[in-house]
Design an enzyme around this catalytic site. Sequence first.
Site, mmCIF file in Angstrom:
data_model
loop_
_atom_site.group_PDB
_atom_site.id
_atom_site.type_symbol
_atom_site.label_atom_id
_atom_site.label_comp_id
_atom_site.label_asym_id
_atom_site.label_seq_id
_atom_site.Cartn_x
_atom_site.Cartn_y
_atom_site.Cartn_z
ATOM 1 C CD GLU A 94 -1.015 5.437 2.616
ATOM 2 O OE1 GLU A 94 -2.150 5.756 2.219
ATOM 3 O OE2 GLU A 94 -0.181 4.914 1.874
ATOM 4 C CB CYS A 147 -3.890 -5.941 -3.848
ATOM 5 S SG CYS A 147 -3.522 -7.031 -2.463
ATOM 6 C CB CYS A 189 -5.123 -10.139 -3.393
ATOM 7 S SG CYS A 189 -5.898 -10.051 -1.792
ATOM 8 C CE LYS A 216 -3.711 -5.545 3.688
ATOM 9 N NZ LYS A 216 -4.748 -6.120 2.828
ATOM 10 C CB SER A 270 -4.951 -14.757 9.707
ATOM 11 O OG SER A 270 -3.863 -14.241 8.962
ATOM 12 N NE ARG A 319 -0.984 -9.259 -0.382
ATOM 13 C CZ ARG A 319 -1.362 -10.102 -1.339
ATOM 14 N NH1 ARG A 319 -1.032 -9.857 -2.586
ATOM 15 N NH2 ARG A 319 -2.043 -11.185 -1.028
ATOM 16 C CE LYS A 352 -5.041 -7.036 7.212
ATOM 17 N NZ LYS A 352 -5.506 -7.370 5.914
ATOM 18 N NE ARG A 371 -0.605 -12.260 2.150
ATOM 19 C CZ ARG A 371 0.458 -11.495 2.116
ATOM 20 N NH1 ARG A 371 1.638 -12.038 1.824
ATOM 21 N NH2 ARG A 371 0.377 -10.205 2.348
ATOM 22 C CE1 TYR A 381 -10.346 -14.130 10.158
ATOM 23 C CE2 TYR A 381 -8.439 -13.111 11.208
ATOM 24 C CZ TYR A 381 -9.194 -13.352 10.083
ATOM 25 O OH TYR A 381 -8.818 -12.799 8.877
ATOM 26 C CB CYS A 414 -8.878 -6.481 -1.967
ATOM 27 S SG CYS A 414 -7.114 -6.369 -2.382
#
Length: 327
Positions: free
Chosen positions: A236, A130, A122, A198, A277, A220, A251, A208, A316, A120
């Site tokens: 998609e 993006c 971004c 997404k 995140s 976005r 996501k 971010r 994470y 990507c």
Amino acid sequence: MPFPLDRPRRLRRTAGLRRLTRETRLAVDQLVYPLFIASGRNLQQEISSMPGQFRWSVDTAVCEAQQIADLGIPAILLFGLPEEKDEQGTGAFAANGIVQQAARAIKRAAPDLVVIADTCVCEYTSHGHCGVLASESDPDILNDATLEVLARTAVSQAESGVDVVAPSDMMDGRVGAIRRALDGRGFEHIPILSYAAKYASAFYGPFREAADSAPQFGDRRSYQMDPPNVREALREIALDLEEGADAVMVKPALAYLDVIRAARDRFDVPIAAYNVSGEYAMVKAAAAQGWLDEQRVTTEILTGIVRAGADVVITYHAKDIATWLHQ
Ligand code: PBG
């Protein structure tokens, strides 16, 4: 067989019985650990909104990657924080770009660790969007012009040795464009894990901050999906598979478990879910207050994502989970 003959509690009485009758098993084999790579040396800088996550320089990332491999985690996902950003995001495809450098060094040190690159722009664009903008203040990204940049980025990542490219931009037609570009350069063996479904989610907030990639204006929503839609997610995914995606992603994960399930029921390809995140930050914040038991809550969340149908979980929490699973 009604009560009193049928008593489901019989099989829950001991830990051994519960282990034997468990329907979903979380395994280290399913985990992908995201890493943020910045320039410099000897860097390990904690991301304040994501306690326990760091920005690494290439040298420290190599040590971290070795530890991840030693824990048995099969894969990492690389994000780059370039020193300089520009209008086009050229740092994304620089031969000596931050992800390219990290990939080369990590593959040398831990050749069996699967290195996935987020594809990507971004993190590399001055405006934080993006893709390529129509004008300096118009967040409606030029779809087809962006495809060229993404294809170049994927090829450059493959040249630096990444094992998988993962486009996360949500432009139409990008999987096909990337597939053609990779095949044209002799990388027909490199798989594409597409961020197929997404959503335009508020759960990306801490990321971010970590990647310094918040859009400087607008949002976005003209390219990432609208949260209420699930049929559109299946469309998609179908389009990305037709264009040549090898595996697809949903996501975020937690507010989208039904999307994961619908995708699992419809498509026979590996499905990844990204436990993003904001989902991580919520658990960490509550655990720090003593409001939640971090180990139990994290295990329950990741088990839920797998139960919904995910084969792979990008999280994470991966190092923590791997450590707990080994105990
Ligand atoms: C880049 C990208 C983002 C995330 C993964 N890849 C940010 C975004 O789309 O704004 C978010 C990951 C996370 O929140 O953990 N497009």
